[in-house]
Design an enzyme around this catalytic site. Sequence first.
Site, short mmCIF file in Angstrom:
data_model
loop_
_atom_site.label_atom_id
_atom_site.label_comp_id
_atom_site.label_asym_id
_atom_site.label_seq_id
_atom_site.Cartn_x
_atom_site.Cartn_y
_atom_site.Cartn_z
N GLU A 1 0.81 -1.22 0.00
CA GLU A 1 0.00 0.00 0.00
C GLU A 1 0.85 1.28 0.00
OE1 GLU A 1 -3.71 0.05 0.28
OE2 GLU A 1 -3.36 -1.96 -0.51
N HIS B 1 -4.72 1.85 7.09
CA HIS B 1 -3.31 2.13 6.81
C HIS B 1 -2.66 2.65 8.08
CE1 HIS B 1 -4.51 2.83 2.36
NE2 HIS B 1 -3.90 1.66 2.45
N CYS C 1 -2.96 11.41 3.45
CA CYS C 1 -3.29 10.55 2.30
C CYS C 1 -3.00 11.25 0.98
CB CYS C 1 -4.77 10.16 2.33
SG CYS C 1 -5.22 8.97 3.60
#
Length: 447
Positions: free
Chosen positions: A174, A248, A365
């Site tokens: 990720e 995350h 993000c």
Amino acid sequence: MTAHEVNFDGLVGLTHHYAGLSFGNEASTRHRFQVSNPRLAVKQGLLKMKALADAGFPQAVIPPHERPFIPALRQLGFTGSDEQILDKVARQAPRWLSSVSSASPMWVANAATVCPSADALDGKVHLTVANLNNKFHRALEAPVTEALLRAIFRDESQFSVHSALPQVALLGDEGAANHNRLGGEYGSAGVQLFVYGREEENEIRPARYPARQSREASEAVARLNQVNPQQVIFAQQNPEVIDQGVFHNDVIAVSNRQVLFCHEAAFARQKVLINQLRTRVDGFMAIEVPAGEVSVSDAVATYLFNSQLLSRDDGSMLLVLPRECQDHVGVWRYLNKLVAEDNPISAMQVFDLRESMANGGGPACLRLRVVLTEEERRAVNPAVMMNDALFTALNAWADRYYRDRLTAADLADPLLLREGREALDVLTRLLDLGSVYPFQQTGAADG
């Protein structure tokens, strides 16, 4: 050697909508089917970029991807012209249309994992593209992400861009959202902290939500990025917080230089990890937020840890937060206490990013951190660096092409596809990227 951290922020795409595609991301699920405002979304991101650039923090942009992504629909067996395919999938399988129209590439913390030259065995900056294997709509991103990064970091004597790992669950990666770098000055060697949620031989893993990052993937990325093995730590995220919506690591922790700001429940063996970092990082400071002050659920709801922690010239740090933190009485009380205490975090700046936040993406993000020396920075494609002229040009571009209202039903509109392609064509010229999108390459639009 002197180096600075440059934040490369993702531009929100023209098809930004709320589809609830991301199981495990509670904001995404909660806002499913709401009406979105793509124009407001892209402008909220641009305002953050420009404000930070004006404050002296180097800032650049990464473009959105081509959406709806017709080649993926052709792979799924839909045939005909682009317009016919849009009509067929909207009638027969609207979920696929939503997936191939996702604006998720805006969250460039998932674009790649970065190794600065100071940490690399060959002295180059490395970027390994993330495969984002856990979600179909995100697994589509890697090839275009790679093309964009190669167009931005094109000097192969300074930069190495690596293709994503194979698309299998064992190697689910990720990107930088599960990676932290700690140390002193940016230009000095640092310690890279790779955070994973699962590993093949380990039964400790979440029960409710998926662990998207594997240890096997983290180890492979560290090898590809040529990170000095003496400068790497692999740590497991607490599976209990993954099950509470921490999909995350950047939803529960953020680092900058010698500081790790995290929840006390962020990591599986947190005390051991903190002691490791204390031994390996000179002047290391852990700021662990107790559950009694901020619960994990409140941290997820406000994205307290999905903040940016930025170094100012005087050595102090600025915490860049979403407005949701200010709106939450308990979290805001904690933050005001934090900046008054004796630690490097001495100031806060709040931004309204609600369009992105409603899909589960906060300030952290939206950015990919890349530490660059002056020579390396000069080698970056200069057209992507944020300044007054680019800010003005991108706002005018957004005004011309972005809609101020979008629903899932609008994704089938052939005009939206044409608007998007025209917008990206203009953007690639503005940012001097070349033909990075499949529709720009010969025959791609015709399948």
